[in-house]
Design an enzyme around this catalytic site. Structure first.
Site, short mmCIF file in Angstrom:
data_model
loop_
_atom_site.label_atom_id
_atom_site.label_comp_id
_atom_site.label_asym_id
_atom_site.label_seq_id
_atom_site.Cartn_x
_atom_site.Cartn_y
_atom_site.Cartn_z
N ARG A 149 0.73 -0.97 0.31
CA ARG A 149 0.30 -0.14 -0.10
C ARG A 149 1.04 1.28 0.06
NH1 ARG A 149 -4.09 -2.81 -1.51
NH2 ARG A 149 -5.66 -3.02 -0.58
N HIS B 33 -1.15 0.75 -9.47
CA HIS B 33 -2.15 -0.08 -8.49
C HIS B 33 -2.65 -1.58 -9.72
CE1 HIS B 33 -4.02 0.14 -4.25
NE2 HIS B 33 -4.37 -1.54 -4.91
C1 GLV Z 1 -5.48 -4.73 -4.18
O1 GLV Z 1 -4.48 -3.67 -4.18
C2 GLV Z 1 -5.75 -5.41 -3.57
O2 GLV Z 1 -6.76 -5.59 -2.30
O3 GLV Z 1 -6.96 -6.66 -3.28
#
Ligand code: GLV
Length: 309
Positions: A224, A272
């Site tokens: 994250r 992401h």
């Molecule tokens: C993506 O960031 C997830 O948590 O799957």
């Protein structure tokens, strides 16, 4: 029995179709049209607005669309006593294996330096060692990291992991707790962060941690953005303490256009997408757990709210 679903709007229709196929007895409601809130027993969500889940008084389970649950646990008004299930599904795991393997191999085989040489029309034989002499370390060793480690282990990498509790995987040296973090970092040339974001891990990728790595180590963060202190990454890259960084996550997403990361020669950015939940296999997991709950069994992959993952 109704399930309320809150994916991105652009994906809503296809999620509804997949839910309908897997769970024909379940009424699938859109987040914006919940109908009678008392009839909602299941929620399948990504980042619901704080307090919103509390309006469903008969909720039996909250399913996270992603592997991470920080988007849920930051809600101070999350209904008490309702189990939260994180997403564990084979396609999501496969995606992370591919991402981690690709970027570890790229750093291992001097990908950034070779790309720079090509840009400059330089023919210089950069010889790299083979995998057994490359030390890769996983910060966090849950489902996604363990699956990735298995593949890197098959390739021969010298592996270690650091986590809250000791882990036992053949071919992976296990370090745990704050006392063993420095020893783990000292032997890590390529650091892969796959930690959950919790109060204990927020900001962990900082100057102090980078200083414990061997000079010229590389960072891959597919955890994250909240794990990383972005100015500290830039400083470590400038000093050479970090030779490169592959970042899939950021403090602010989408990454603002003015971020220095976009054009940084030592940084690779991905938006992401290291691994993304796949609809069909995700719904199979949700359906399996709903069947368990309806049969009076405990669902699988329930989050420990106190630990935050
Ligand atoms: C993506 O960031 C997830 O948590 O799957």
């Amino acid at each position: 029995m109704a399930l309320i679903i809150k994916p991105d709007l652009e994906h809503l229709r296809s999620w509804r179709d997949v839910v309908g196929d897997a769970l024909p007895d379940l009424e699938c409601r859109d987040w914006d049209k919940p109908g009678d809130p008392e009839s909602i027993e299941y929620a399948f969500v990504w980042a619901p607005p704080p307090g919103a889940l509390r309006t469903f008084a008969n909720l039996k389970c909250i399913f996270s669309i992603g592997a991470g649950v920080d988007h849920l646990l930051k809600d101070p008004d999350l209904p008490d006593g309702v189990p939260i299930v994180r997403m564990v599904e084979p396609e999501l795991t496969q995606g992370m294996i591919e991402y981690v393997t690709m970027h570890v191999l790229r750093f291992h085989r001097e990908g950034p330096a070779l790309e720079a040489q090509q840009r400059d029309r330089v023919w210089h034989e950069l010889i790299t060692p083979t995998a057994p002499s490359r030390r890769v370390g996983f910060l966090g060793f849950g489902v996604l990291a363990q699956a990735s480690a298995k593949i890197l282990s098959a390739l021969g990498f010298d592996l270690a992991c650091w986590s809250r509790t000791p882990k036992n995987m053949e071919g992976v040296a296990s370090f745990h707790g704050s006392d063993e973090l420095a020893a783990f970092l000292a032997r890590t040339e390529i650091l892969v962060c796959l930690l959950p974001l919790t109060p204990a891990t927020v900001g962990i990728l900082n100057a102090e941690l980078f200083a414990e790595l061997p000079h010229g180590a590389c960072l891959i963060n597919a955890g994250r953005g909240g794990h990383q202190i972005e100015d500290d990454i830039l400083d470590a890259l400038a000093s050479g303490q970090l030779a490169g960084a592959t970042l899939d996550v950021f403090q602010t997403e989408p990454l603002p256009a003015e971020s220095p990361f976009w054009t940084h020669p030592k940084v690779t950015i991905t938006p992401h997408i290291a691994s993304v939940t796949q609809q069909k296999s995700a719904i199979e997991q949700v359906a399996m757990n709903i069947r368990r709950i309806e049969a009076g069994e405990v669902p699988l992959n329930v989050v420990d709210r106190a630990l935050g993952y």
